[in-house]
Design a protein around this motif. Structure first.
Motif, PDB file in Angstrom:
ATOM      1  N   SER B  16      78.597 -31.351 -13.982  1.00  0.00           N
ATOM      2  CA  SER B  16      77.230 -31.741 -14.314  1.00  0.00           C
ATOM      3  C   SER B  16      77.182 -32.290 -15.732  1.00  0.00           C
ATOM      4  CB  SER B  16      76.306 -30.530 -14.187  1.00  0.00           C
ATOM      5  OG  SER B  16      75.076 -30.807 -14.815  1.00  0.00           O
ATOM      6  N   SER B  17      76.355 -33.278 -15.927  1.00  0.00           N
ATOM      7  CA  SER B  17      76.213 -33.824 -17.281  1.00  0.00           C
ATOM      8  C   SER B  17      75.114 -33.092 -18.045  1.00  0.00           C
ATOM      9  CB  SER B  17      75.885 -35.317 -17.199  1.00  0.00           C
ATOM     10  OG  SER B  17      74.675 -35.490 -16.496  1.00  0.00           O
ATOM     11  N   ASP B  18      74.557 -32.065 -17.415  1.00  0.00           N
ATOM     12  CA  ASP B  18      73.483 -31.314 -18.066  1.00  0.00           C
ATOM     13  C   ASP B  18      73.921 -29.909 -18.449  1.00  0.00           C
ATOM     14  OD1 ASP B  18      71.779 -33.415 -17.828  1.00  0.00           O
ATOM     15  OD2 ASP B  18      70.260 -32.367 -16.644  1.00  0.00           O
ATOM     16  N   VAL B  19      73.228 -29.381 -19.434  1.00  0.00           N
ATOM     17  CA  VAL B  19      73.354 -27.971 -19.802  1.00  0.00           C
ATOM     18  C   VAL B  19      72.062 -27.305 -19.347  1.00  0.00           C
ATOM     19  CG1 VAL B  19      73.470 -26.350 -21.738  1.00  0.00           C
ATOM     20  CG2 VAL B  19      74.809 -28.475 -21.785  1.00  0.00           C
ATOM     21  N   PHE B  20      72.181 -26.193 -18.591  1.00  0.00           N
ATOM     22  CA  PHE B  20      70.993 -25.606 -17.977  1.00  0.00           C
ATOM     23  C   PHE B  20      70.516 -24.348 -18.687  1.00  0.00           C
ATOM     24  CE2 PHE B  20      72.820 -28.138 -14.577  1.00  0.00           C
ATOM     25  CZ  PHE B  20      71.694 -28.831 -14.148  1.00  0.00           C
ATOM     26  N   VAL B  21      69.182 -24.204 -18.664  1.00  0.00           N
ATOM     27  CA  VAL B  21      68.532 -23.059 -19.291  1.00  0.00           C
ATOM     28  C   VAL B  21      67.514 -22.483 -18.306  1.00  0.00           C
ATOM     29  CG1 VAL B  21      66.996 -22.349 -21.177  1.00  0.00           C
ATOM     30  CG2 VAL B  21      68.775 -24.057 -21.596  1.00  0.00           C
ATOM     31  N   VAL B  22      67.424 -21.165 -18.266  1.00  0.00           N
ATOM     32  CA  VAL B  22      66.402 -20.517 -17.439  1.00  0.00           C
ATOM     33  C   VAL B  22      65.085 -20.550 -18.200  1.00  0.00           C
ATOM     34  CG1 VAL B  22      65.660 -18.364 -16.382  1.00  0.00           C
ATOM     35  CG2 VAL B  22      68.074 -18.998 -16.336  1.00  0.00           C
ATOM     36  N   CYS B  23      64.015 -21.011 -17.550  1.00  0.00           N
ATOM     37  CA  CYS B  23      62.701 -21.090 -18.205  1.00  0.00           C
ATOM     38  C   CYS B  23      61.766 -19.973 -17.766  1.00  0.00           C
ATOM     39  CB  CYS B  23      62.019 -22.409 -17.876  1.00  0.00           C
ATOM     40  SG  CYS B  23      62.962 -23.818 -18.428  1.00  0.00           S
ATOM     41  N   GLU B  57      81.961 -28.304 -22.049  1.00  0.00           N
ATOM     42  CA  GLU B  57      82.755 -28.683 -20.868  1.00  0.00           C
ATOM     43  C   GLU B  57      81.854 -29.181 -19.743  1.00  0.00           C
ATOM     44  OE1 GLU B  57      84.876 -25.298 -19.417  1.00  0.00           O
ATOM     45  OE2 GLU B  57      83.072 -24.086 -19.275  1.00  0.00           O
ATOM     46  N   THR B  58      82.430 -30.002 -18.887  1.00  0.00           N
ATOM     47  CA  THR B  58      81.617 -30.689 -17.882  1.00  0.00           C
ATOM     48  C   THR B  58      81.533 -29.947 -16.555  1.00  0.00           C
ATOM     49  OG1 THR B  58      83.552 -31.924 -17.182  1.00  0.00           O
ATOM     50  CG2 THR B  58      82.154 -32.947 -18.851  1.00  0.00           C
ATOM     51  N   ALA B  59      82.466 -29.015 -16.298  1.00  0.00           N
ATOM     52  CA  ALA B  59      82.443 -28.293 -15.024  1.00  0.00           C
ATOM     53  C   ALA B  59      82.197 -26.815 -15.280  1.00  0.00           C
ATOM     54  CB  ALA B  59      83.753 -28.486 -14.276  1.00  0.00           C
ATOM     55  N   PHE B  60      81.445 -26.161 -14.380  1.00  0.00           N
ATOM     56  CA  PHE B  60      81.186 -24.736 -14.510  1.00  0.00           C
ATOM     57  C   PHE B  60      82.415 -23.933 -14.129  1.00  0.00           C
ATOM     58  CE2 PHE B  60      76.690 -26.054 -13.144  1.00  0.00           C
ATOM     59  CZ  PHE B  60      76.354 -26.371 -14.429  1.00  0.00           C
ATOM     60  N   HIS B  61      82.620 -22.818 -14.781  1.00  0.00           N
ATOM     61  CA  HIS B  61      83.692 -21.897 -14.401  1.00  0.00           C
ATOM     62  C   HIS B  61      83.107 -20.662 -13.734  1.00  0.00           C
ATOM     63  CE1 HIS B  61      86.845 -23.621 -17.367  1.00  0.00           C
ATOM     64  NE2 HIS B  61      86.996 -24.090 -16.162  1.00  0.00           N
ATOM     65  N   PHE B  62      81.901 -20.807 -13.201  1.00  0.00           N
ATOM     66  CA  PHE B  62      81.166 -19.646 -12.694  1.00  0.00           C
ATOM     67  C   PHE B  62      80.102 -20.154 -11.731  1.00  0.00           C
ATOM     68  CE2 PHE B  62      79.529 -21.319 -16.652  1.00  0.00           C
ATOM     69  CZ  PHE B  62      78.272 -21.737 -16.243  1.00  0.00           C
ATOM     70  N   SER B  63      79.412 -19.249 -11.081  1.00  0.00           N
ATOM     71  CA  SER B  63      78.274 -19.606 -10.235  1.00  0.00           C
ATOM     72  C   SER B  63      77.032 -18.935 -10.794  1.00  0.00           C
ATOM     73  CB  SER B  63      78.520 -19.149  -8.803  1.00  0.00           C
ATOM     74  OG  SER B  63      79.744 -19.660  -8.317  1.00  0.00           O
ATOM     75  N   VAL B  64      75.869 -19.442 -10.387  1.00  0.00           N
ATOM     76  CA  VAL B  64      74.606 -18.839 -10.824  1.00  0.00           C
ATOM     77  C   VAL B  64      73.687 -18.718  -9.617  1.00  0.00           C
ATOM     78  CG1 VAL B  64      72.515 -19.146 -12.227  1.00  0.00           C
ATOM     79  CG2 VAL B  64      74.748 -19.746 -13.180  1.00  0.00           C
ATOM     80  N   LYS B  65      73.022 -17.574  -9.513  1.00  0.00           N
ATOM     81  CA  LYS B  65      72.083 -17.345  -8.425  1.00  0.00           C
ATOM     82  C   LYS B  65      70.753 -16.862  -8.996  1.00  0.00           C
ATOM     83  CE  LYS B  65      74.088 -16.258  -4.364  1.00  0.00           C
ATOM     84  NZ  LYS B  65      74.569 -15.558  -3.151  1.00  0.00           N
TER      85      LYS B  65
END
Lengths: 198, 198
Positions: B16-23, B57-65
């Motif tokens: 992903s080209s984005d960095v994600f944040v929980v709102c 980094e561009t790829a996650f090394h984890f999952s998020v639920k």
DNA sequence: CGATCGGTTGATATGAATCAACGTGCGTGG
DNA sequence: CCACGCACGTTGATTCATATCAACCGATCG
């Protein structure tokens, strides 16, 4: 800066304007509890920074002890930061070091939380082997390996007695053997089947 | 971007080209093994980045639920990096996020490797309480707490059955109680004595 | 030569997992 | 509105993995 085997080279809450790197020998970063228990967080080989985030903070959140005789160098934190701004390659190196530390922590966390004694030990060895191989010529799967069973125990959350039993099992199954400061791997596929975390 | 409780919002190896944040809402970052075991690495509350090193980094090394219904925002990685160069405050924010993630990982690692079931659960709760308090008004030590015992189990490396037993003990000792999505702490000093890692 | 350290092995204890049954609340569909 | 299924938690009985305790062995070192 040099230290003998067993000597403490950094202490939690210690403030330093330097970022430290191991140049020769083995060390380990760990977290100590007041009642004597300790968790080994990472084994440090030549070229390893004590902890990558020390580039960003002035006090250690961990301790470091020499495992063999070691040599350690300090680099001025402010200089590293200045170079980060000037040279994108330095920036990338710091970033990669953070990525690796985080990824290693994730894997160790998963091993400790979810895996059996055999799996954890196999995983630790599989993690170390390529890192040792990157710094030594390996012939016939024989790796220089200065850890005592106590270190392995403190790294994977077991007692030394149980570590010994697991090694006995591995030895009996012709998977590997440890002696005279070397680890010899006979059955790599089997070791990977046990410890690969997938 | 919104997701319902239980929905997966990020997957390992995803680029992903984005960095994600929980709102809004709760989520958790985890590492999944092929046989179904999973290690929860961190509970994500509003304002938390999925993982601070995703800036590098561009790829996650984890999952998020998603744990509850959540809202998530993505920020362009390249823009964050550009702003890092321009604004030292952004740089400091990223650095602090890395420091916190590393420190949290260190503590969790130590808890999993060295502590008993009671100690691990107490430690997890003590870790979460101030983070919840920073986002909610807390009256009389009553914290909004959407975790199921399964989540706690996957975070501290126990079975849900055993988590239930430990909570029974805590309840019987008048240390705390959980009900209707709330955690109520009666005896904070005792909880700290059990879970404070010192 | 004795002392110490690291590792091994056996016997036993214990913490946590597993297996199984049951209760309760809740949503869904009849 | 009721009946059912399902998710979640609780509890008891039992098993299993690892810890603990203890003895011993070989190597190393003063």
């Amino acid at each position: 800066m040099a230290a003998r085997a067993g000597e403490q080279v950094a202490t939690r809450n210690q403030v330093s304007s330097d970022v430290f790197v191991v140049c020769r020998g083995w060390a380990f970063r760990y977290f100590q509890l007041s009642d004597g228990r300790r968790q080994i967080l990472k084994f440090l080989l030549p070229g390893d920074v004590f902890s990558s985030v020390t580039v960003f903070e002035t006090a250690f959140h961990f301790s470091v002890k020499a495992l063999t005789e070691v040599q350690v160098s300090g680099f001025s934190r402010s200089e590293i930061r200045a170079r980060c701004v000037a040279d994108p390659n330095v920036q990338i190196a710091v970033a990669n070091s953070c990525i690796t530390d985080t990824h290693d922590a994730t894997e160790l966390l998963t091993a400790l939380g979810q895996c059996s004694a055999e799996e954890r030990i196999a995983h630790l060895l599989l993690h170390l082997m390529p890192r040792i191989a990157a710094r030594n010529v390996i012939r016939e799967q024989r790796y220089p390996f200065p850890l005592r069973q106590q270190h392995i125990a403190d790294a994977v959350g077991l007692t030394p007695v149980h570590v010994s039993r697991v090694f006995s099992v591995f030895r009996d199954r012709y998977i590997l053997a440890m002696s005279e400061g070397y680890l010899k791997v006979f059955d790599l596929p089997e070791l990977e089947r046990i410890g690969s975390l997938r």
